[in-house]
Design a protein around this motif. Structure first.
Motif, PDB file in Angstrom:
ATOM      1  N   ALA A 118       0.854  -1.186   0.000  1.00  0.00           N
ATOM      2  CA  ALA A 118       0.000   0.000   0.000  1.00  0.00           C
ATOM      3  C   ALA A 118       0.888   1.234   0.000  1.00  0.00           C
ATOM      4  O   ALA A 118       0.874   2.042   0.930  1.00  0.00           O
ATOM      5  N   ASP A 119       1.673   1.342  -1.037  1.00  0.00           N
ATOM      6  CA  ASP A 119       2.522   2.501  -1.268  1.00  0.00           C
ATOM      7  C   ASP A 119       2.997   2.423  -2.708  1.00  0.00           C
ATOM      8  O   ASP A 119       3.401   1.341  -3.155  1.00  0.00           O
ATOM      9  N   SER A 120       2.965   3.550  -3.417  1.00  0.00           N
ATOM     10  CA  SER A 120       3.261   3.496  -4.847  1.00  0.00           C
ATOM     11  C   SER A 120       4.696   3.099  -5.159  1.00  0.00           C
ATOM     12  O   SER A 120       4.980   2.644  -6.261  1.00  0.00           O
ATOM     13  N   THR A 133       4.459  -4.290  -6.811  1.00  0.00           N
ATOM     14  CA  THR A 133       3.630  -3.204  -7.293  1.00  0.00           C
ATOM     15  C   THR A 133       2.830  -2.551  -6.181  1.00  0.00           C
ATOM     16  O   THR A 133       2.459  -3.201  -5.191  1.00  0.00           O
ATOM     17  N   GLY A 134       2.542  -1.266  -6.366  1.00  0.00           N
ATOM     18  CA  GLY A 134       1.775  -0.515  -5.388  1.00  0.00           C
ATOM     19  C   GLY A 134       0.294  -0.571  -5.682  1.00  0.00           C
ATOM     20  O   GLY A 134      -0.125  -0.562  -6.838  1.00  0.00           O
ATOM     21  N   MET A 135      -0.500  -0.631  -4.614  1.00  0.00           N
ATOM     22  CA  MET A 135      -1.952  -0.632  -4.731  1.00  0.00           C
ATOM     23  C   MET A 135      -2.517   0.135  -3.554  1.00  0.00           C
ATOM     24  O   MET A 135      -1.798   0.539  -2.658  1.00  0.00           O
ATOM     25  N   LYS A 220       3.509   0.018 -13.876  1.00  0.00           N
ATOM     26  CA  LYS A 220       2.979  -0.878 -12.856  1.00  0.00           C
ATOM     27  C   LYS A 220       4.136  -1.375 -11.995  1.00  0.00           C
ATOM     28  O   LYS A 220       3.995  -1.547 -10.786  1.00  0.00           O
TER      29      LYS A 220
ATOM     30  N   GLY B  65       0.600   9.676  -9.153  1.00  0.00           N
ATOM     31  CA  GLY B  65       1.350   9.758  -7.907  1.00  0.00           C
ATOM     32  C   GLY B  65       1.088   8.615  -6.962  1.00  0.00           C
ATOM     33  O   GLY B  65       1.308   7.466  -7.295  1.00  0.00           O
ATOM     34  N   SER B  66       0.658   8.974  -5.786  1.00  0.00           N
ATOM     35  CA  SER B  66       0.575   8.069  -4.642  1.00  0.00           C
ATOM     36  C   SER B  66      -0.497   6.995  -4.786  1.00  0.00           C
ATOM     37  O   SER B  66      -1.452   7.145  -5.547  1.00  0.00           O
ATOM     38  N   SER B  67      -0.344   5.939  -3.984  1.00  0.00           N
ATOM     39  CA  SER B  67      -1.343   4.874  -3.961  1.00  0.00           C
ATOM     40  C   SER B  67      -2.453   5.192  -2.962  1.00  0.00           C
ATOM     41  O   SER B  67      -3.335   4.373  -2.749  1.00  0.00           O
ATOM     42  N   ARG B  68      -2.416   6.357  -2.345  1.00  0.00           N
ATOM     43  CA  ARG B  68      -3.388   6.660  -1.308  1.00  0.00           C
ATOM     44  C   ARG B  68      -4.824   6.540  -1.806  1.00  0.00           C
ATOM     45  O   ARG B  68      -5.308   7.352  -2.596  1.00  0.00           O
ATOM     46  N   ARG B  90      -2.715   4.636 -13.099  1.00  0.00           N
ATOM     47  CA  ARG B  90      -3.081   3.253 -12.827  1.00  0.00           C
ATOM     48  C   ARG B  90      -3.635   2.989 -11.435  1.00  0.00           C
ATOM     49  O   ARG B  90      -4.705   2.397 -11.264  1.00  0.00           O
ATOM     50  N   ILE B  91      -2.871   3.410 -10.413  1.00  0.00           N
ATOM     51  CA  ILE B  91      -3.297   3.056  -9.055  1.00  0.00           C
ATOM     52  C   ILE B  91      -4.575   3.813  -8.693  1.00  0.00           C
ATOM     53  O   ILE B  91      -5.485   3.256  -8.057  1.00  0.00           O
ATOM     54  N   ARG B  94      -7.645   2.084 -10.158  1.00  0.00           N
ATOM     55  CA  ARG B  94      -7.959   0.882  -9.382  1.00  0.00           C
ATOM     56  C   ARG B  94      -8.653   1.240  -8.072  1.00  0.00           C
ATOM     57  O   ARG B  94      -9.638   0.623  -7.681  1.00  0.00           O
ATOM     58  N   ASN B  95      -8.097   2.237  -7.392  1.00  0.00           N
ATOM     59  CA  ASN B  95      -8.677   2.667  -6.116  1.00  0.00           C
ATOM     60  C   ASN B  95     -10.084   3.224  -6.296  1.00  0.00           C
ATOM     61  O   ASN B  95     -10.968   2.985  -5.480  1.00  0.00           O
ATOM     62  N   GLY B 176      -5.156  -2.967 -15.278  1.00  0.00           N
ATOM     63  CA  GLY B 176      -5.330  -2.934 -13.838  1.00  0.00           C
ATOM     64  C   GLY B 176      -4.065  -3.302 -13.098  1.00  0.00           C
ATOM     65  O   GLY B 176      -3.049  -3.572 -13.677  1.00  0.00           O
TER      66      GLY B 176
END
Lengths: 418, 176
Positions: A118-120, A133-135, A220, B65-68, B90-91, B94-95, B176
């Motif tokens: 949980a971090d890019s 990969t980050g999600m 990704k 940027g961030s996955s937040r 991308r992220i 998905r979020n 994804g």
């Protein structure tokens, strides 16, 4: 037909061979979150009734972004995560242990693993030949509890790096140059596979830097084949048993190939406020800065501190600058300490900080004032990134950062190191 | 599922730092308060102006940027009915799907602030009611459509007792 590195990794768990374009449900080997994203993960696990999954005992949690805590709301998030770790057996890495991606590289990542965080910048671990990969928090909650995640097998962009760079030029300059060429969305959804003679000769610190910033081109993930350098790195961290060689097939199919010749690569800088606004340092040299940061998951390793110390040898930090030196993990901190690097840097006027993300995400530890300029070895310079939309962040290598800290203006490190 | 509302227009490269700035990190566990600051550095008046069902319309690489996940959540909590963009990071994409915030990918160059848009997610159409223009929408991958239809990832997992995504979810488009 040959496979790319990421196809090989994703084929390991899948029922058949994973090919670029396939939608798969992949088994996840390592799942992680930190103090910024973990609390939401915990809540989503509760919402999905998965808080008692035994698999959670393998989850990794890191208190690295907002610690030592500057305010009570964050402290309460940390209390929540500690409680969760106690209840589930999840492995919690406390304040000062290190930035999640550095610790993952040192202690957990291995060739062929599927890593979801949980971090890019989770893609950093691809440097060890993993698919990392980050999600978001909820995706990671599912990965932690069920050991699975859905994803589309990415197409791969092959980046061939050749040429011998100037001694003052490093992996950070290579990846900034690449992002400048590709643009912030030039590699969206793709795997970026770094190879070529220069990468083969690059140390793990440099490989981690390359993979770390793949996401800044929209990728990704980023990956480097696992070889003897990988083995030595893992051995030095007590994990040789987890090493294996892993390389793409000679006849792997790539969607594109980019060639980067470092022979005449100049030190690079990302200008505010987009990572892909890249120029040779000469174009911004002479601009006054007030803060310099050497650290982060991008460039907080021993090798980065060593370059910084070399560039600062016989010099002191300029009186109008504060230089923040942030070792990326306790391991790096202790190595730097025993080598005398931290003393050297402190005597030169650097502020030695505890391992963690520091001011990079704009939470604490070096938030900028109005009109201030920071040059940092971090990975993002978006507006407001370092805590103040009325400030500016330039991204560069540790060599450029150290040279700049001494003069007080953006400085070409070749003047000092070549 | 229909989303209809006014367009709030942003440019290219809107980042997760624009959407949920780092200086509000301490509000990540107080999402309603965080939502009050959404997109503040890109448009200080946005959070106060947006009405439920309105649309955020943007250029390229929205959400970079961030996955937040908090970025997508803050937009949804602020009342945004859908994000419409020329392309999406991308992220963030998905979020957004995971939290039930629809994302529509189409050419947004001709959409002006304040115009009324109508999105039909099931039909995959976007109509600019103010200009009469009908825009062609890039279809989402089947797996994302399924997640949206289920109400997001949490709802999907509750409904199916896990990830119910088979090979039939594969699609020619999207990622994804």
């Amino acid at each position: 037909m040959g496979q790319t590195l990421v196809e090989k990794v994703l084929s390991r768990g899948a029922a058949g061979t994973a090919r670029a374009g396939d939608f798969i449900v992949a088994g996840v080997d390592i799942a992680l979150a930190h103090d910024g994203t973990g609390p939401l993960t915990v809540r989503q696990l509760q919402a999905m009734d998965l808080s008692r999954s035994p698999r959670l005992a393998s989850a990794l949690l890191f208190l690295d972004h907002g610690l030592p805590s500057p305010r009570r709301e964050l402290s309460n998030d940390h209390v929540l995560l500690r409680e969760f770790a106690r209840e589930t057996g999840a492995r919690l890495h406390e304040c000062g242990y290190g930035i999640c991606h550095q610790v993952v590289a040192e202690e957990y990542a291995r060739p062929g693993a599927v890593i979801v965080g949980a971090d890019s910048h989770t893609c950093t671990a691809g440097a060890l030949g993993a698919m990392a990969t980050g999600m978001g928090s909820t995706d990671v909650a599912v990965a932690m509890a069920l050991g699975q995640t859905w994803l589309r097998v990415p197409a791969t962009m092959r980046v061939e790096i050749t040429g011998t760079p100037d001694p003052a030029v490093s992996a950070k300059d290579m990846i900034l140059s690449l992002i400048g060429q590709l643009g912030a969305d030039g590699a969206t959804y793709m795997a970026v596979e770094f190879g070529g003679i220069t990468v083969e000769q690059l140390d793990m610190a440099g490989r981690l830097t390359l993979c770390n910033m793949a996401v800044e081109a929209g990728a990704k993930t980023g990956l480097v084949a696992s070889d003897d350098t990988t083995r030595s790195f893992m051995e030095a961290n007590g994990r040789e048993a987890d090493w294996e060689a892993l390389a793409p097939d000679a006849d792997a199919v790539y969607s594109s190939t980019i060639n980067l010749d470092c022979g005449r690569l100049e030190p690079q800088v990302s200008r505010p406020h987009q990572v892909d606004l890249v120029s040779p340092v000469g174009e911004v040299a002479g601009l006054a800065v007030q803060q310099v940061v050497i650290g982060s998951c991008t460039n907080g390793r021993l090798e980065d501190l060593q370059v910084a110390a070399r560039a600062l040898a016989g010099r002191t930090v300029h009186r109008d600058v504060r230089l923040l030196v942030i070792p990326a993990s306790r391991r790096v901190y202790l190595q730097a300490l025993s080598l005398g690097l931290l003393e050297q840097l402190a005597r030169a006027g650097a502020v030695i900080c505890s391992p963690g993300c520091g001011p990079c995400p704009g939470v604490h530890g070096g938030v900028l004032g109005d009109g201030e300029v920071c040059l940092a070895t971090t990975n993002r310079n978006f507006q407001g990134r370092m805590g103040n939309p009325r400030s500016a962040v330039y991204l560069a290598s540790p060599a450029t950062a150290a040279a700049t800290a001494a003069t007080g203006v953006i400085t070409d490190p070749r003047e000092v190191l070549s | 599922m229909i989303v209809e509302g006014l367009a709030h227009v942003f440019g290219d490269g809107v980042t997760t730092d624009h959407i949920t700035p780092g200086r509000y990190y301490h509000l990540r566990s107080d999402l309603p308060r965080l939502a009050k600051h959404v997109l503040e550095d890109a448009d200080p008046e946005f959070a106060g102006r947006v009405q439920p069902g309105d649309l955020v319309v943007a250029g390229r690489n929205f959400g970079q940027g961030s996955s937040r996940e908090h970025a997508a959540l803050a937009l949804r909590l602020a009342g945004v009915g859908a994000v419409v963009a020329a392309s999406v990071a991308r992220i963030f994409m998905r979020n957004a799907i995971n939290v039930g915030l629809p994302v529509v990918v189409c050419d947004t160059a001709g959409i002006a602030a304040g115009q009324r848009l109508r999105v039909d997610l099931a039909a995959g159409t976007l109509v600019n009611l103010s200009s009469g223009q009908r825009l062609s929408v890039t279809p989402l991958p089947q797996v994302m459509i399924r997640l949206l239809r289920d109400g997001g990832l949490v709802e999907h997992v509750r409904l199916h007792g896990g990830l119910a995504i088979g090979e039939s979810e594969g699609a020619d488009s999207g990622d994804g």
